[in-house]
Design an enzyme around this catalytic site. Structure first.
Site, PDB file in Angstrom:
ATOM      1  CE  LYS A 166      -1.739   1.523   9.145  1.00 16.95           C
ATOM      2  NZ  LYS A 166      -1.110   1.740   7.829  1.00 16.95           N
ATOM      3  NE  ARG A 202      -0.706  -5.572   0.045  1.00 18.34           N
ATOM      4  CZ  ARG A 202       0.172  -4.734  -0.486  1.00 18.34           C
ATOM      5  NH1 ARG A 202       1.139  -5.187  -1.260  1.00 18.34           N
ATOM      6  NH2 ARG A 202       0.071  -3.447  -0.262  1.00 18.34           N
TER       7      ARG A 202
END
Ligand code: BES
Ligand code: ZN
Ligand code: ZN
Length: 477
Positions: A248, A322
């Site tokens: 990130k 996920r």
């Protein structure tokens, strides 16, 4: 904050100051109309006027509703916390609004100060509700008890979310779950890395591999004698999300301690359920993992085999939630035969783009079930929005290499394509019984809104308790 009910009229309850709520219409006939108008008080939402000389605090209401009463009480509490008053009293409002006012007190007074060297101890300690002869006193006591349990569970979740990634590691989450199981008489199973390997939870293991804080799977269970229903809750518990090798940016990494909020929410929900002693069996599963970088990190280009045997092409290691949920959903369905399965996850920035920063995204195949959630959320004071599936979007996560890809081939609709990814890990018989909640926008805030201050909000707790209380009522009919 201590909240008490008094079986006495307001005038005989002793407190430093009296709280009143008024709409602009009621303002005209108020005992202090002239002084309030001098102070430019119009009886609008979030307007507060402190009349020290009358030992009175007045707060405006745009209309009489739960949301307005909760917000008004929140404003009053925040104002009084900045004074030296130690106690305040008010009349019990109409039955329908009582729980909202109590929430305004208990959620509005919350402040996380664990990392302050000199935490401020507020003067205000007691809120007294005076009896109103129109209603049954016992009934109000039970509403107070129920609201206290739900608000305290929300604050418990806020406390967990607000802990630093250094303090609240996957192991620390497991220890928290274990102590909750002891105080609340829950069953508790924790899987460490060996246990996860035995269970073939390779997607979850891959995400946690580069961290010095190894992953944990937490399973808490509340099992009443003759349950009317069985519910499975699954939470994303990323104690830190650096993005992994798909790192990130510096700016988006800040706040990523909140990526465990789904896992914290399911722990708070099972805490409240066990204290309310509902006749519903509840299983809470948390995938507690830290997504870091290192020589042994999982990579974009890897192919992972999930617990249910499906293969996943990794194209972005920042779409890690996920992958963890894929395995935890698989584990939960293999271990519990449930009537419903709900998952809570700070899954996508795209959910915030779609719905704004305060709203939880609701996704799933069962339209009626989703609508029941939107209604429960609305009644509970949480914001939820429906994000619809369609067969076109499903094509965007196809992989040429494996069964499915962990990111979409197009940059739009990311909250829905993430949910459609999870759909690959929901068994056929559970498709209609599953709802996914993306709490990326609602679980954490850096600026105050509604009953929330800086930090975790406890998103998911109130709406789920509302939904479950209604389910319990249906079972009783
Ligand atoms: N934890 C983030 C999602 C998130 C972002 C939560 C901002 C709260 C605030 C998640 O793991 C993530 O990084 N998702 C990516 C997915 C993308 C790589 C497909 C995202 O949203 O950018
Ligand atoms: Zn991520
Ligand atoms: Zn994440």
């Amino acid at each position: 904050m201590n909240v008490e009910l008094y079986n006495q009229p307001l005038s005989s309850v002793v407190a430093d100051i009296t709280i009143e709520f008024v709409t602009s219409l009621q303002l005209e006939t108020h005992a202090h109309t002239s002084i309030l108008s001098m102070a430019k008080f119009e009886g609008k939402s979030e307007q507060v006027c402190l009349l020290h000389e009358h030992q009175l605090i007045v707060c405006g209401l745009d209309n009489e509703s739960n949301d307005e009463y909760r917000l008004a009480m929140n404003c009053v509490i925040k104002t009084l916390l900045n004074t030296n008053y130690t106690s305040a009293k008010l009349c019990i409002p109409k039955e329908a609004y009582f729980h909202a006012v109590v929430e305004g007190v208990l959620l509005g007074a919350y402040k996380f100060q664990e990392y302050k060297s000199q935490p401020k101890v507020p003067s205000l300690q007691n809120i007294f509700f005076a009896y109103n002869s129109e209603y049954d006193f016992e009934h109000f006591q039970s509403i107070l008890t129920q609201t206290r349990i739900i608000s305290q569970a929300t604050n418990f979740v806020r406390d967990l979310v607000n802990q630093t990634p250094y303090d609240m590691t996957p192991q620390a989450m497991a220890i928290t779950a274990d102590s909750l199981s002891k105080t609340n008489n829950l069953d508790c199973i924790i899987l460490d890395v060996n246990g996860l390997e035995d269970e073939k939870m390779n997607a979850m293991l891959a995400v946690g591999r580069a961290s010095i804080n190894p992953p944990r799977l937490i399973h808490l269970a509340y099992k009443p004698q003759n349950p009317k229903k069985v519910i499975t809750l699954v939470g994303k518990g990323l104690t830190y999300d650096s993005g992994g090798l798909s790192l990130k940016s510096a700016a988006s990494m800040v706040t990523m301690k909140m990526d465990k909020a789904g896992g914290c929410a399911v722990m708070g929900i099972i805490k409240a359920i066990s204290e309310l002693k509902l006749d519903i069996e509840v299983h809470a599963f948390v995938g507690a993992v830290e997504n870091m970088i290192g020589g042994n990190a999982y990579k974009p280009d890897d192919v992972l085999v999930a617990k249910n045997g499906k293969t996943i092409e990794v194209r972005n290691t920042d779409a890690e939630g996920r992958l963890v949920l894929a395995d935890v959903l698989g584990y939960a369905q293999a271990n519990v035969k449930a009537d419903y399965i709900f998952d809570y996850a700070t899954l996508t920035g795209a959910c915030m783009v779609a719905l704004g920063p305060y709203t939880t995204g609701v996704m799933g195949h069962n339209e009626e079930l989703k609508q029941s959630w939107l209604k429960a959320a609305d009644e509970s004071g949480e914001y939820c929005g429906n994000l619809p599936f369609n067969p076109q979007l499903k094509k965007l996560i196809k992989s040429d290499l494996a069964d499915v890809c962990n990111v979409s081939s197009k940059p739009y609709g990311g909250a829905i394509t993430a949910a459609l990814f999870l759909d690959n890990f929901i068994n056929e018989d559970m498709k209609q019984k599953w709802v996914h909640f993306d709490i990326a926008g609602s679980a954490y805030t850096e600026s105050a809104w509604d009953v929330h201050t800086y930090g975790g909000t406890g998103a998911g707790v109130r709406m789920t308790l509302q939904w479950l209380l209604k389910l319990q009522q249906q079972g009783n009919n």
